[in-house]
Design an enzyme around this catalytic site. Structure first.
Site, mmCIF file in Angstrom:
data_model
loop_
_atom_site.group_PDB
_atom_site.id
_atom_site.type_symbol
_atom_site.label_atom_id
_atom_site.label_comp_id
_atom_site.label_asym_id
_atom_site.label_seq_id
_atom_site.Cartn_x
_atom_site.Cartn_y
_atom_site.Cartn_z
ATOM 1 N N GLU A 145 -2.038 8.209 7.556
ATOM 2 C CA GLU A 145 -2.085 7.596 8.890
ATOM 3 C C GLU A 145 -0.702 7.172 9.378
ATOM 4 O O GLU A 145 -0.431 7.166 10.581
ATOM 5 C CB GLU A 145 -3.051 6.407 8.930
ATOM 6 C CG GLU A 145 -2.620 5.197 8.116
ATOM 7 C CD GLU A 145 -3.459 3.941 8.424
ATOM 8 O OE1 GLU A 145 -4.019 3.846 9.521
ATOM 9 O OE2 GLU A 145 -3.527 3.065 7.539
ATOM 10 N N ARG B 235 -1.980 2.473 5.602
ATOM 11 C CA ARG B 235 -0.936 1.775 6.377
ATOM 12 C C ARG B 235 0.382 2.549 6.273
ATOM 13 O O ARG B 235 0.411 3.688 6.693
ATOM 14 C CB ARG B 235 -0.781 0.331 5.898
ATOM 15 C CG ARG B 235 -0.281 -0.593 6.988
ATOM 16 C CD ARG B 235 -0.183 -2.010 6.491
ATOM 17 N NE ARG B 235 -1.457 -2.661 6.350
ATOM 18 C CZ ARG B 235 -2.064 -3.351 7.304
ATOM 19 N NH1 ARG B 235 -1.498 -3.494 8.476
ATOM 20 N NH2 ARG B 235 -3.223 -3.931 7.083
ATOM 21 N N ASP C 145 -0.488 -0.423 -2.226
ATOM 22 C CA ASP C 145 0.915 -0.549 -1.802
ATOM 23 C C ASP C 145 1.498 -1.919 -2.137
ATOM 24 O O ASP C 145 2.329 -2.442 -1.396
ATOM 25 C CB ASP C 145 1.022 -0.293 -0.287
ATOM 26 C CG ASP C 145 0.263 -1.339 0.521
ATOM 27 O OD1 ASP C 145 -0.529 -2.100 -0.068
ATOM 28 O OD2 ASP C 145 0.472 -1.406 1.740
ATOM 29 N N GLY D 189 -7.554 -6.923 4.607
ATOM 30 C CA GLY D 189 -8.576 -5.864 4.539
ATOM 31 C C GLY D 189 -9.503 -6.041 3.351
ATOM 32 O O GLY D 189 -9.054 -6.317 2.247
ATOM 33 N N ASP E 107 0.012 -8.188 0.064
ATOM 34 C CA ASP E 107 1.263 -8.952 -0.010
ATOM 35 C C ASP E 107 1.352 -10.038 1.059
ATOM 36 O O ASP E 107 1.890 -11.117 0.814
ATOM 37 C CB ASP E 107 2.487 -8.035 0.006
ATOM 38 C CG ASP E 107 2.470 -7.054 1.160
ATOM 39 O OD1 ASP E 107 1.491 -7.037 1.934
ATOM 40 O OD2 ASP E 107 3.452 -6.303 1.308
ATOM 41 N N ARG F 130 -7.897 -12.063 9.123
ATOM 42 C CA ARG F 130 -6.441 -12.183 9.231
ATOM 43 C C ARG F 130 -6.215 -13.422 10.088
ATOM 44 O O ARG F 130 -6.798 -13.527 11.163
ATOM 45 C CB ARG F 130 -5.832 -10.932 9.859
ATOM 46 C CG ARG F 130 -5.994 -9.707 8.954
ATOM 47 C CD ARG F 130 -5.087 -8.562 9.339
ATOM 48 N NE ARG F 130 -5.173 -7.493 8.347
ATOM 49 C CZ ARG F 130 -5.956 -6.419 8.468
ATOM 50 N NH1 ARG F 130 -6.684 -6.257 9.548
ATOM 51 N NH2 ARG F 130 -5.982 -5.508 7.521
ATOM 52 N N THR G 165 -6.314 -4.051 -2.194
ATOM 53 C CA THR G 165 -6.144 -3.256 -0.977
ATOM 54 C C THR G 165 -6.329 -1.789 -1.313
ATOM 55 O O THR G 165 -5.832 -1.327 -2.345
ATOM 56 C CB THR G 165 -4.761 -3.447 -0.320
ATOM 57 O OG1 THR G 165 -4.581 -2.441 0.680
ATOM 58 C CG2 THR G 165 -3.608 -3.348 -1.302
ATOM 59 N N ALA H 79 -6.293 20.416 -2.153
ATOM 60 C CA ALA H 79 -5.872 20.723 -0.777
ATOM 61 C C ALA H 79 -4.616 21.594 -0.764
ATOM 62 O O ALA H 79 -3.860 21.640 -1.739
ATOM 63 C CB ALA H 79 -5.612 19.426 -0.025
ATOM 64 N N ASP I 203 -4.861 0.491 0.040
ATOM 65 C CA ASP I 203 -3.592 1.191 0.268
ATOM 66 C C ASP I 203 -2.791 1.407 -1.030
ATOM 67 O O ASP I 203 -1.903 2.252 -1.072
ATOM 68 C CB ASP I 203 -2.727 0.397 1.257
ATOM 69 C CG ASP I 203 -3.440 0.138 2.569
ATOM 70 O OD1 ASP I 203 -4.393 0.890 2.881
ATOM 71 O OD2 ASP I 203 -3.071 -0.811 3.282
HETATM 72 P P1 ADP Z 1 -2.534 -8.252 3.425
HETATM 73 O O1 ADP Z 1 -2.777 -9.482 2.645
HETATM 74 O O2 ADP Z 1 -3.544 -7.181 3.160
HETATM 75 O O3 ADP Z 1 -1.098 -7.772 3.323
HETATM 76 P P2 ADP Z 1 -1.925 -9.295 6.064
HETATM 77 O O4 ADP Z 1 -0.491 -8.911 6.023
HETATM 78 O O5 ADP Z 1 -2.690 -9.080 7.331
HETATM 79 O O6 ADP Z 1 -2.814 -8.579 4.961
HETATM 80 O O7 ADP Z 1 -1.996 -10.843 5.662
HETATM 81 C C1 ADP Z 1 -3.240 -11.501 5.561
HETATM 82 C C2 ADP Z 1 -3.089 -12.936 5.993
HETATM 83 O O8 ADP Z 1 -2.161 -13.618 5.129
HETATM 84 C C3 ADP Z 1 -2.503 -13.128 7.389
HETATM 85 O O9 ADP Z 1 -3.448 -12.963 8.389
HETATM 86 C C4 ADP Z 1 -2.010 -14.563 7.293
HETATM 87 O O10 ADP Z 1 -3.072 -15.465 7.427
HETATM 88 C C5 ADP Z 1 -1.506 -14.639 5.867
HETATM 89 N N1 ADP Z 1 -0.047 -14.404 5.866
HETATM 90 C C6 ADP Z 1 0.605 -13.230 5.921
HETATM 91 N N2 ADP Z 1 1.945 -13.402 5.940
HETATM 92 C C7 ADP Z 1 2.140 -14.746 5.917
HETATM 93 C C8 ADP Z 1 3.302 -15.596 5.919
HETATM 94 N N3 ADP Z 1 4.542 -15.081 5.962
HETATM 95 N N4 ADP Z 1 3.104 -16.929 5.881
HETATM 96 C C9 ADP Z 1 1.862 -17.462 5.843
HETATM 97 N N5 ADP Z 1 0.737 -16.720 5.832
HETATM 98 C C10 ADP Z 1 0.863 -15.396 5.860
HETATM 99 O O1 F6P Z 2 -4.748 -2.459 4.562
HETATM 100 C C1 F6P Z 2 -5.995 -1.842 4.582
HETATM 101 C C2 F6P Z 2 -6.170 -1.039 5.855
HETATM 102 O O2 F6P Z 2 -7.454 -0.436 5.791
HETATM 103 C C3 F6P Z 2 -5.089 0.004 6.127
HETATM 104 O O3 F6P Z 2 -5.261 1.176 5.367
HETATM 105 C C4 F6P Z 2 -5.260 0.216 7.605
HETATM 106 O O4 F6P Z 2 -4.052 0.663 8.198
HETATM 107 C C5 F6P Z 2 -5.646 -1.152 8.104
HETATM 108 O O5 F6P Z 2 -6.134 -1.881 6.978
HETATM 109 C C6 F6P Z 2 -6.692 -1.144 9.166
HETATM 110 O O6 F6P Z 2 -6.866 -2.446 9.601
HETATM 111 P P1 F6P Z 2 -8.095 -2.929 10.501
HETATM 112 O O7 F6P Z 2 -9.283 -3.048 9.610
HETATM 113 O O8 F6P Z 2 -7.650 -4.225 11.055
HETATM 114 O O9 F6P Z 2 -8.300 -1.868 11.555
#
Ligand code: ADP
Ligand code: F6P
Length: 326
Positions: free
Chosen positions: A227, A176, A134, A14, A106, A75, A130, A191, A132
């Site tokens: 959410e 998330r 998180d 994101g 992460d 992604r 992010t 709120a 989030d």
């Molecule tokens: P975020 O980095 O915000 O947690 P994602 O979990 O969607 O978002 O991960 C982003 C990208 O990082 C994934 O689309 C993928 O390309 C890569 N990725 C995530 N997990 C793995 C993994 N276990 N091994 C290799 N690449 C990964």
């Molecule tokens: O991780 C960032 C985030 O905006 C979350 O808060 C949300 O759940 C998700 O990404 C939405 O993902 P997408 O942009 O793929 O709809």
């Protein structure tokens, strides 16, 4: 520091407001340190497809005020496969790139760790990014302050119509699996209700409090839902059917991810990138730059990407006051 001074940056997962400020600092600071900066377009997808370009001052002129990321994000399912990571590593090596900064969450850091392990020589650094908030091991992730301010402005506007019409408004925030955005927004918007996965709640207790308040003259309510709970419409109906007040709901959605980055996020972007590059000069091969107790430090990727983040206890304590007649 090795002889090879080519350094690249990519955004993954994101997008957040503040990524462009990070790109600006990346270009300017890496040049100042005698390195050659490269942009990777489109996250890990671009690394696989060799969308890697030399960057200079012109590429970052005038971008600091823009949300999102100029170099785009993605992604990438392919990056989870070793064969595509091999291609990505070959692309980097062909350009003599031996340092990589990753702005992401992460998941992105897990991918970054694999790239580092499999590359025999490419050093990596993660910058937690992010809305989030998180990511384990850091109190702050780039983009959170802007998202909170976007939510604040939206809710300030909703309050005008909620009070005029004497309605309850249920506002759903992103996050998330994490309730951080909802909790901080609820507290700082004044709120009356906040439902997040980290704090248990009792609708009967809320109902008693709200009906008593209505008898005493309260005309409207602002409620937040995270959410992760998937209950926004259900809570809107609950206000109408159980509490006895007309209500509406609003899913803030992706507007929370955009917008002019706040001063805080611009500054944090500068600090995160500066520490990431300084870390390379100190000989760090794989780390995530983390912000805790008012300062920056470095953590191993495993201690960030494979741990569960927790909202800080003081905030949770405030969150636990919701729906209780204290
Ligand atoms: P975020 O980095 O915000 O947690 P994602 O979990 O969607 O978002 O991960 C982003 C990208 O990082 C994934 O689309 C993928 O390309 C890569 N990725 C995530 N997990 C793995 C993994 N276990 N091994 C290799 N690449 C990964
Ligand atoms: O991780 C960032 C985030 O905006 C979350 O808060 C949300 O759940 C998700 O990404 C939405 O993902 P997408 O942009 O793929 O709809």
């Amino acid at each position: 520091m090795s002889e090879l001074k080519n350094i690249a940056i990519l955004c993954s997962g994101g997008d957040v407001s503040g990524m462009n400020a990070a790109l600006k600092r990346f270009v300017e600071y890496s040049i100042a340190k005698g390195m050659t900066p490269y942009f990777v377009e489109n996250g890990y997808e671009g690394l696989i497809d060799n969308q890697i370009y030399k960057a200079d001052y012109n590429d970052v002129a005038g971008i600091i005020l823009r949300g999102g990321t100029k170099i785009h994000t993605s992604r990438s399912m392919r990056f989870k496969e070793a064969s595509y990571r091999k291609q990505a590593i070959a692309n980097m090596k062909a350009l003599n790139i031996s340092y990589l900064l990753v702005l992401g969450g992460d998941g992105s850091f897990k991918g970054m760790q694999k790239l580092c392990d499999e590359s025999e020589g490419i050093a990596v650094a993660g910058i937690p990014s992010t809305i989030d908030n998180d990511i384990a091991g850091t109190e702050y992730c780039l983009g959170v302050d802007t998202a909170l301010n976007i939510i604040k402005s939206a809710v300030d506007s909703i309050r005008d119509t909620a009070s005029s019409f004497r309605r309850a408004f249920v506002i759903e925030t992103m996050g998330r699996n994490c309730g951080y955005l909802a909790l901080v927004s609820a507290l700082t918007s004044g709120a009356e209700m906040c439902l997040i996965p980290e704090v248990s709640y009792d609708l009967e207790s809320y109902k008693k409090i709200f009906q008593k308040q209505m008898q005493e003259g309260r005309g409207y309510f602002i409620a937040f839902t995270a959410e992760a709970l998937h209950n926004t419409q259900e809570i809107q109906k609950w206000f109408e059917e159980e509490v006895g007040i007309e209500s509406r709901y609003m899913v803030l959605g992706h507007m929370q991810r955009g917008g002019n980055p706040t001063v805080y996020d611009r500054l944090m972007a500068f600090h995160f990138v500066t520490h990431a590059i300084d870390g390379f000069f100190e000989g760090r091969k794989s780390s995530v730059v983390c912000y805790n107790f008012g300062g920056f430090g470095y953590k191993n990727i495993e201690d960030v990407a494979f741990k569960t983040s927790r909202i800080c206890p003081d905030l949770l304590k405030l969150g636990a006051e919701y729906g209780r007649d204290i």
